[in-house]
Scaffold this motif. Structure first.
Motif, PDB file in Angstrom:
ATOM      1  N   UNK A 179      34.866 -59.703  32.637  1.00  0.00           N
ATOM      2  CA  UNK A 179      35.331 -60.892  33.506  1.00  0.00           C
ATOM      3  C   UNK A 179      36.286 -61.825  32.584  1.00  0.00           C
ATOM      4  N   UNK A 180      37.523 -61.661  32.829  1.00  0.00           N
ATOM      5  CA  UNK A 180      38.433 -62.632  32.278  1.00  0.00           C
ATOM      6  C   UNK A 180      38.649 -64.045  32.838  1.00  0.00           C
ATOM      7  N   UNK A 181      39.551 -64.815  32.011  1.00  0.00           N
ATOM      8  CA  UNK A 181      39.848 -66.224  32.622  1.00  0.00           C
ATOM      9  C   UNK A 181      40.594 -66.142  33.830  1.00  0.00           C
ATOM     10  N   UNK A 182      41.323 -64.879  33.916  1.00  0.00           N
ATOM     11  CA  UNK A 182      41.852 -64.939  35.266  1.00  0.00           C
ATOM     12  C   UNK A 182      41.090 -64.670  36.423  1.00  0.00           C
ATOM     13  N   UNK A 183      39.924 -63.774  36.328  1.00  0.00           N
ATOM     14  CA  UNK A 183      39.171 -63.130  37.247  1.00  0.00           C
ATOM     15  C   UNK A 183      38.258 -64.012  37.587  1.00  0.00           C
ATOM     16  N   UNK A 184      37.972 -65.096  36.780  1.00  0.00           N
ATOM     17  CA  UNK A 184      36.588 -65.918  37.012  1.00  0.00           C
ATOM     18  C   UNK A 184      36.783 -66.718  38.314  1.00  0.00           C
ATOM     19  N   UNK A 185      38.006 -67.222  38.674  1.00  0.00           N
ATOM     20  CA  UNK A 185      37.931 -68.103  40.052  1.00  0.00           C
ATOM     21  C   UNK A 185      37.724 -67.254  41.093  1.00  0.00           C
ATOM     22  N   UNK A 186      37.799 -66.022  40.948  1.00  0.00           N
ATOM     23  CA  UNK A 186      37.444 -65.090  42.062  1.00  0.00           C
ATOM     24  C   UNK A 186      35.930 -65.485  42.409  1.00  0.00           C
ATOM     25  N   UNK A 187      35.408 -65.221  41.332  1.00  0.00           N
ATOM     26  CA  UNK A 187      33.682 -65.149  41.330  1.00  0.00           C
ATOM     27  C   UNK A 187      33.284 -66.687  41.891  1.00  0.00           C
ATOM     28  N   UNK A 188      33.930 -67.827  41.324  1.00  0.00           N
ATOM     29  CA  UNK A 188      33.337 -68.814  41.464  1.00  0.00           C
ATOM     30  C   UNK A 188      33.806 -69.556  42.736  1.00  0.00           C
TER      31      UNK A 188
END
Length: 500
Positions: free
Chosen positions: A111-120
């Motif tokens: 999980x990258x800095x860029x992909x974290x918003x997708x989860x949150x």
């Protein structure tokens, strides 16, 4: 009304406005994501290995990047675990989501800095869609419970590592922290039964308004509350208005769950995975979950019946059709490329793109070529229970019996009832009939005297709980496969059989 419920409405209006834009033109947003992620990863190890700098479009990409599952991607993950940077995505991942593998043991999903918003943000937006459509926001002022894994994180190569639900727990917005339950200390308890008792200690007497979790574990929570209080959940939590769930089909659990509550409540289905948040229910009035086509993931879809072919057809969002079973492939800003998450889905609408989760690509029964899938066994059970309304199911799974002691081979259904059908033999016959209607191969094999009618194996109370405990998988995000093509699970469950 509290400040959360008041402020949620204009925010919900804004989010839904954005949602309508990208869901009305998903091809445009998917193309933008594709170009961005391929360009950004061009100088990574993976990007260089697959000549990302020469890719001019999706057709080029398909020629260079094969479909992979975790086992096939794991050599790249191993490089990250050894401390290397710029492997699948620039830099290093923010987290590894730790999950169970099939043949590979533990899987570490970046999980990258860029992909974290997708989860949150996706979970948040599912709630805001509900607020916008229904006008109901009171639940935001009460206590919210998320039955999840431990938020305690370890480290691998200096990267925080833990279960997805635990990682997400660290990013719950501040305005919800004060009404989130259970406490951090309780959430960190690893033993599920001990944790559950502490959760009940903390939540009884509280103004619970939203409860979220995988249905069988929420049911266990409700059962334990009823054992303690002798009351329906509606009398323990009179303001409980909203149930949020994901991970399994709700239908087999719906009747018993609502009976435990004592009334129906609204529900929101979500489709999160360690690899990415795929879809969520954006309306209470239409079937299916809205595919998140503007959240850092470029989706591909393979017709499920081609999945194991050497060169299966790979389709973009603009090429899919309704009513076809597809395997889900993701390419993302977490550094997952041509990655098969193992799930199958079926679109019920392409304007906007709404889907149903139909099963797992490797979870099927085809001992004789019948290729029965999860969607079919769940529908067969749903339709049968509707004809025997006194019946309540706790859990079930299906396995082939190729070498029975007598007679033709058959499918065995291992079922734990909380309330058994009044006529088990008639229920069994109806269940078999429904499966024949849903799967023509299964019907043909019975007509040709190759398979005989299915048999239900009744299990004792708490059989699935005991089984999951024996496997070290009780609670959290773990779930029993709905069906399998071997007898590993069946041979363990048989010991919980009700004596005939």
């Amino acid at each position: 009304m509290g400040f959360r419920s008041v402020l949620s409405k204009p925010f919900a209006s804004f989010i839904v406005g954005q949602q309508k834009k990208w869901s009305a033109d998903p091809g445009k947003y998917q193309s933008k994501i594709f170009n961005e992620i391929v360009s950004k990863a061009a100088d990574t190890v993976f990007g260089k290995d697959h000549a990302f700098d020469e890719i001019k479009g999706y057709d080029d990409y398909k020629k260079r990047v094969p479909i992979r599952d975790y086992e096939e991607l794991s050599p790249y993950v191993k490089q990250i675990l050894e401390g290397k940077s710029d492997v699948l995505w620039p830099g290093k991942p923010e987290y590894f989501s730790k999950t169970s593998g099939t043949t590979s043991g533990v899987k570490y999903i970046p999980i990258t800095k860029e992909s974290l918003p997708n989860h949150i943000n996706s979970a948040r937006n599912a709630l805001l869609s509900y607020v916008h459509e229904t006008g109901k926001s009171r639940f935001l002022d009460g206590k919210l419970i998320f039955l999840s894994g431990s938020p305690e994180l370890g480290q691998k190569a200096g990267i925080h590592t833990g279960r997805l639900s635990g990682i997400v727990n660290h990013h719950v917005p501040g305005y919800l922290r004060t009404n989130q339950m259970p406490s951090y200390a309780t959430n960190c308890i690893e033993d599920w039964e001990q944790k559950l008792e502490k959760i009940i200690d903390e939540t009884i007497g509280q103004n619970m308004t939203l409860i979220s979790g995988i249905p069988p574990w929420v049911q266990m929570y409700f059962d334990r509350i009823q054992e303690r209080t002798g009351k329906k959940i509606k009398d323990v939590f009179p303001n409980f208005d909203l149930f949020v769930y994901g991970g399994v089909n709700f239908e087999p659990y719906r009747a018993k769950l609502f009976d435990s509550i004592g009334r129906k409540v609204d529900s929101i289905e979500t489709y999160p995975a360690s690899e990415g948040f795929i879809a969520y229910q954006d309306t209470q009035h239409e079937e299916g979950l809205l595919l998140l086509s503007n959240s850092g993931i470029f989706f591909e879809f393979i017709p499920a019946d081609e999945y194991f072919n050497e060169n299966p057809t790979r389709l973009s969002i603009e090429e899919v059709k309704t009513g076809v079973n597809y395997a889900v492939i993701i390419n993302s800003n977490a550094g997952l490329w041509g990655y098969s998450i193992g799930d199958t889905v079926k679109f019920v609408s392409t304007n906007p793109h709404r889907l149903l989760v139909t099963g797992r690509i490797k979870h099927f029964i085809s001992a004789f070529g019948e290729h029965v899938i999860g969607e079919e066994v769940e529908k067969a059970m749903k339709y049968t229970v509707a004809k025997f309304p006194e019946t309540e199911i706790v859990e079930f799974t299906v396995a082939p019996q190729v070498t029975p002691e007598e007679g033709l081979p058959l499918h065995e259904w291992y079922v734990e009832f909380s309330n058994s059908p009044s006529d088990l033999s008639a229920f069994e016959k109806e269940l078999n009939l429904q499966l024949q209607k849903l799967n023509t191969y299964y019907d043909d094999l019975q007509s040709g005297s190759i398979l005989r009618s299915l048999k239900i194996i009744q299990l004792n109370k708490n059989s699935f709980i005991e089984y999951m405990k024996s496997q070290g998988k009780l609670g959290g995000q773990n779930k029993v496969p709905r069906l399998s093509n071997d007898r590993k699970i069946a041979d363990e469950l048989i010991k919980y059989r009700i004596s005939e």
